[in-house]
Design a protein around this motif. Structure first.
Motif, PDB file in Angstrom:
ATOM      1  N   GLU A  99       0.823  -1.178  -0.070  1.00 53.69           N
ATOM      2  CA  GLU A  99       0.106   0.158   0.058  1.00 53.69           C
ATOM      3  C   GLU A  99       0.951   1.320  -0.067  1.00 53.69           C
ATOM      4  O   GLU A  99       1.999   1.334   0.799  1.00 53.69           O
ATOM      5  CB  GLU A  99      -1.040  -0.104   1.251  1.00 53.69           C
ATOM      6  N   VAL A 101       0.781   4.522   1.039  1.00 52.52           N
ATOM      7  CA  VAL A 101       0.928   5.275   2.457  1.00 52.52           C
ATOM      8  C   VAL A 101       1.946   4.421   3.232  1.00 52.52           C
ATOM      9  O   VAL A 101       2.874   5.091   3.847  1.00 52.52           O
ATOM     10  CB  VAL A 101      -0.398   5.524   2.993  1.00 52.52           C
ATOM     11  N   PRO A 119      -3.142   7.870  -7.456  1.00 48.81           N
ATOM     12  CA  PRO A 119      -3.985   6.990  -6.671  1.00 48.81           C
ATOM     13  C   PRO A 119      -5.306   7.098  -6.809  1.00 48.81           C
ATOM     14  O   PRO A 119      -5.804   8.127  -7.699  1.00 48.81           O
ATOM     15  CB  PRO A 119      -3.819   7.772  -5.016  1.00 48.81           C
ATOM     16  N   THR A 125      -6.266   8.584  -0.206  1.00 45.51           N
ATOM     17  CA  THR A 125      -5.021   8.226  -0.209  1.00 45.51           C
ATOM     18  C   THR A 125      -4.365   9.662  -0.978  1.00 45.51           C
ATOM     19  O   THR A 125      -3.189   9.873  -0.480  1.00 45.51           O
ATOM     20  CB  THR A 125      -4.725   6.981  -1.198  1.00 45.51           C
TER      21      THR A 125
END
Length: 173
Positions: A99, A101, A119, A125
């Motif tokens: 992912e 982040v 994103p 996000t």
């Protein structure tokens, strides 16, 4: 989709099937590359929410030294891997299934010269990645694609292309 410029100019790449990925259009991609073209040669590049890999592959085609591609979906990552192989590969291309982040939260200041993010428009996000960069500028230049209806809670240089916007942030010198 095609690579716009550089050593892979005109070569086709594939977008993943379905609506899960929204590939960056040629006009938007070319605009983003025009912002960073002077620093791309020999640059360390990060492509977050990489999807087809169009942004990172374009950067490698234009002379970037390396690119880390970060994509959460295993199916989409397989398409990205295939695109890289179709182009003949690149010794300094790394694929990360994670992912976005979570990936950037571990990065130090200045880990990359250039970072791109594309994103999903419907997710939080966009602002989370901007917040991460504001807290720890993990790239000297960070460009993020987002819906033009999204107002970012940080100041950057925004270019609008209909319903799509690109916002660039630059680390202080």
């Amino acid at each position: 989709m095609r690579i716009i410029s550089g050593k892979w100019r005109g070569r086709r790449i594939t977008a993943p099937d379905g609506g899960a990925v929204r590939p960056t259009g040629d006009r938007v991609r070319e605009s983003g590359m025009s912002v960073v073209h002077q620093i791309l040669p020999d640059a360390r590049v990060l492509d977050l929410c990489a999807g087809s890999g169009a942004l990172g592959l374009e950067a490698l085609s234009r002379g970037a030294a390396s690119c880390d591609f970060v994509e959460q979906s295993p199916k989409v990552l397989a398409v990205l891997q295939d695109n890289l192989e179709k182009l003949g590969g690149h010794p300094a291309a790394q694929l990360h299934r994670e992912e976005a982040v979570r990936f950037v939260e571990r990065l130090p200041v200045g880990a990359y010269d250039v970072a791109f993010a594309d994103p999903p428009y419907s997710a939080e996000t966009v602002q989370q990645l901007v917040n991460c960069w504001m807290a720890v500028p993990f790239a000297n230049v960070f460009g993020i694609e987002h819906s033009s209806s999204v107002i970012l809670q940080a100041l950057g240089e925004t270019r609008r292309y209909g319903s799509t916007s690109l916002t660039f942030f630059r680390a202080p010198s």
